[in-house]
Enzyme design. Sequence first.
Site: not given
Length: 517
Positions: A248-249, A253, A270, A304
Amino acid sequence: MSIALTAPLPTSDALRTRVRESLAAVGASVELGEPGAHGLPASTPITGDVLFSIPSSTVAQTDEAIAAAAHAFSAWRTTPAPVRGALVARLGQLLVEHKADLAALVTVEAGKITSEALGEVQEMIDICEFAVGLSRQLYGRTIASERPGHRLMETWHPLGVVGVITAFNFPVAVWAWNTAVALVCGDTVVWKPSELTPLTAVACQALIERACADVGAPVDVSQLVLGEREVGEKLVDDPRVALVSATGSVRMGREVGPRVAARFGRSLLELGGNNGAIVTPAADLDLAVRGIVFSAAGTAGQRCTTLRRLLVHSSVADEVVSRIEAAYRQLPVGDPFAEGTLVGPLIHERSYRDMVGALQQAEAEGGSVTGGQRVDVGDDAGADAFYVTPAVVRMPAQTAVVHEETFAPILYVMTYETLDEAIALNNAVPQGLSSSIFTLDVREAERFLAADGSDCGIANVNIGTSGAEIGGAFGGEKETGGGRESGSDAWKAYMRRATNTVNYSSELPLAQGVHFG
Ligand code: NAD
């Protein structure tokens, strides 16, 4: 504005029918409540409407799912890996059979055009094949021991429960990357998908449950919990979850990484990218423009690995930009189910607002914008849907706005004079996911791939930044989080390593020549 959609948008009722058909085809049973009823709203960016309300998981139910996965782990970890592989093989077969059903749900919930949605399901099938092969080659090393009559080796063992948290934009592939590999590694999985894509998750869960039943594997090896971030936070904080694989963003994270670390859990992050491509004077410009347009405008800029920064040599900049702009004018925008559409909707209004805000900031920072307008979809359907034309923004420099990932189709273009300068610009953002160079000059290509070249987890030559294959390890550096998943030896993140020394002599020599007694 005057750009026409590829076709009239489908109605939300038609989409509801499509969802019901796809869920029935995969054998999923879920209570599809009226929009607005209690539960998690299942919406579609195609019309912007909520289609259904579905039951979400409480924190207590998430706790139960973790407990069930932990219990299943105790038997699954000693099931021979090739037998575990048989479960993943069966999942792969079911995915082949239901490719179109699952892809339709991906299109409804994430707004991907049909070809990309099918591609995403194909990626699931590919990783299943990879994982089945892996189930027969989980290997350790033997290492030369300094002591006579001793054997030194590494063995790899299942890790435990893997918590998988996924983003809206790859609603099924990222689950499969994690789950196929984790299951053959002997782990069990609890999945929290994006709250924006619960229906695709329900369909995947139905398929894995069918696969378990077909091969006689315990159904508890793969669990699904639906909900907002508090459901994810339960996975993050629970010490029974050995590995949290979170996609995700960067914002997410930043929250997840330290929380997992605080309990000495493992995380695989990720996160967001801000990917650049360099076009040198030695590039094949036809190929470069095609690669750039797919990477920058495909998936409406919501990958992404989307190309967000173009670093183009000043001698070819005008030509490259005018060719990209010409290609953009031809890109059909509209219903992602309609044949010929290449750019579907943004996921929601917030994405659109972010795009507008970024373009305004870019202009304030000296940029000149082409495209980037909202496409009028008429009054009948889609008042809350957000379709845009992809934007190209020529920037005088790599200013503040260019350092951010705006999850929309905006391509910032900067010029450079020397390759060193271009590589420095490529590396000058906080994220480090994907990058590429377009050149036919082998020296330039090798320089880009060298230790002082691109600092990203993915560095390509003569292809764009997006569209990775599952065979390689996938992930990025810096704020992208450092995780690697999918192919190559990414499986090692899902296992624990033991170093074993076996003494088969009748002496007891100590290492480093130590004498004791
Ligand atoms: P997001 O960060 O809003 O949400 C991702 C997931 O994290 C969701 O399931 C959400 O519920 C959950 N979440 C959010 N905060 C949490 C918390 N504090 N604790 C636990 N879970 C939490 O991301 P998104 O908008 O769904 O996806 C877009 C972003 O994902 C982009 O930044 C994109 O670059 C990134 N992404 C990265 C990769 C990669 O492989 N690097 C792949 C796909 C998407």
